[in-house]
Design an enzyme around this catalytic site. Sequence first.
Site, PDB file in Angstrom:
ATOM      1  N   LYS A 168       7.924   4.706  -1.982  1.00  0.00           N
ATOM      2  CA  LYS A 168       6.950   3.652  -1.680  1.00  0.00           C
ATOM      3  C   LYS A 168       5.829   3.685  -2.719  1.00  0.00           C
ATOM      4  CE  LYS A 168       4.218   2.007   2.307  1.00  0.00           C
ATOM      5  NZ  LYS A 168       3.890   2.256   3.725  1.00  0.00           N
TER       6      LYS A 168
ATOM      7  N   SER B  79       4.660  -1.546   6.840  1.00  0.00           N
ATOM      8  CA  SER B  79       4.440  -1.884   5.455  1.00  0.00           C
ATOM      9  C   SER B  79       5.482  -1.305   4.488  1.00  0.00           C
ATOM     10  CB  SER B  79       3.059  -1.393   5.027  1.00  0.00           C
ATOM     11  OG  SER B  79       2.988   0.011   5.145  1.00  0.00           O
TER      12      SER B  79
ATOM     13  N   SER C  15       4.505   2.039  10.086  1.00  0.00           N
ATOM     14  CA  SER C  15       5.064   1.510   8.838  1.00  0.00           C
ATOM     15  C   SER C  15       6.351   2.144   8.339  1.00  0.00           C
ATOM     16  CB  SER C  15       4.026   1.605   7.731  1.00  0.00           C
ATOM     17  OG  SER C  15       3.170   0.520   7.831  1.00  0.00           O
TER      18      SER C  15
END
Length: 463
Positions: A78, A153, A177
């Site tokens: 990420k 996210s 997330s």
Amino acid sequence: MIENLTIENFLEKLKNKEFSAKEFFEKLFEKIEKEDKEIGAFLSLNKEGAIKEAERIDELISKKEKLPPLCGVPCAIKDNILVEGLKCTAGSKILENYVAPFDATVIKKLKEAGAIIVGKTNLDEFAMGSSTEYSAFKITRNPHDPERVPGGSSGGSAAAVTKNFCLFSLGSDTGGSIRQPAGFCKVVGLKPTYGAVSRFGLIAFASSLDQIGPMTKNVRDCEIVFEIIKGKDILDSTSVEIERKFEEKKEIKVGIPKEYLVEGIEPEVKSAFESAVKKFQEKGVKFEEISLPHTEYALPCYYIIACAEASSNLARYDGLRYGNFCEGKDIFDTYSKTRALFGKEVKRRIILGTFVLSAGYYEAFYLKAQKVRRKIKEDFERAFEKVDLIFTPVSPTLPFKIGEKIEDPLKMYLSDVFTVSVNLAGLPAISIPIENLPVGLQIIGPPFSESKIFQVAKLYERD
Ligand code: GLN
């Protein structure tokens, strides 16, 4: 060929020289370059670095040297986790050109274990969001239905696993997330116990809630990656080394909180959850209804605490120290021009966070939220005196359409209603795909019970 591989079969085939790491990675990048145009899982690729690393791994194999545990395993990270020498944008214009000067501790550990980083994945700006639509750069589409969101996210990290662009990815979870996108993209995602994994080198959103965790194709892979990244780190004073041993009990008792299966939950989600529970019952797991009475306050409590911490953490983007800055005529002008680079959602949260921390409102909002947080934690402590684990759906809905909630932040916040309590209480929880639908089953355990969670989650995969 990556489609049918788990981490363990990949390692076996690589060691048996069924393919070389170099040819594997060359093919993998061909695939990503072709297929990611439609999905948008990656913000940047690390092609040159990965192929060089693959050559090194091939050399180790040919010299018959001792191989590290994740030797050559492709992973995606990420883009709010620092990888030395690669851009780290956190999905924000304010960090558009920021290059990480060092490795996050999790990355150091993965590199030592021989894993190879394929690229950095898309996310909502500073991990604030539930759909990956708040990224400043692009949207990511759900691989199972490109008209829908992948969740967020960590939407890019989830989609990258679904599309077989890697064998595992790392996400971060402040209020859901990792778990919610894992559910939406039908992969496995673990939010570890607070403190189980070092946060050093993770771009901070809300420090008392953030945790890094793995996203994988199955539970065993998740366990393998967690074992590598966990542990005490002197660079993160909140990290700890705790091995909790659980006695081997014949019977596993699971609680289902009655507050979670009420209105607002889509019928498909409810019926998938019930079928999954039935499957566990057939394997001998016992269920009982429990109560987590403060559940209804979790969402407002989370949004006060998360925004308060974010407003403080994001103060460091002052146009002088990190990433992009806009030159103004004086310090205030520079400051305001630079901070105008934040997106709408981030600004909303900074304003909300500053408000709840300001004199006169601090007691009414922030302090109150801290007290509610304690109550939520106590709800779980009480529940775990009676049951070993707690099951809930990961989210109340199936993946929604791109654009559906973007103009309505409150609706977007409601996507997190089943996940935020776990972060407030600092607990570990996994999301596993169920009933072939894009919705996850959430298994929550007491602090440091990851091994127990894996053991029970595996029951579902074993037919
Ligand atoms: N969707 C939640 C939020 O917007 C959680 C985000 C996260 O876990 N990083 O705050």
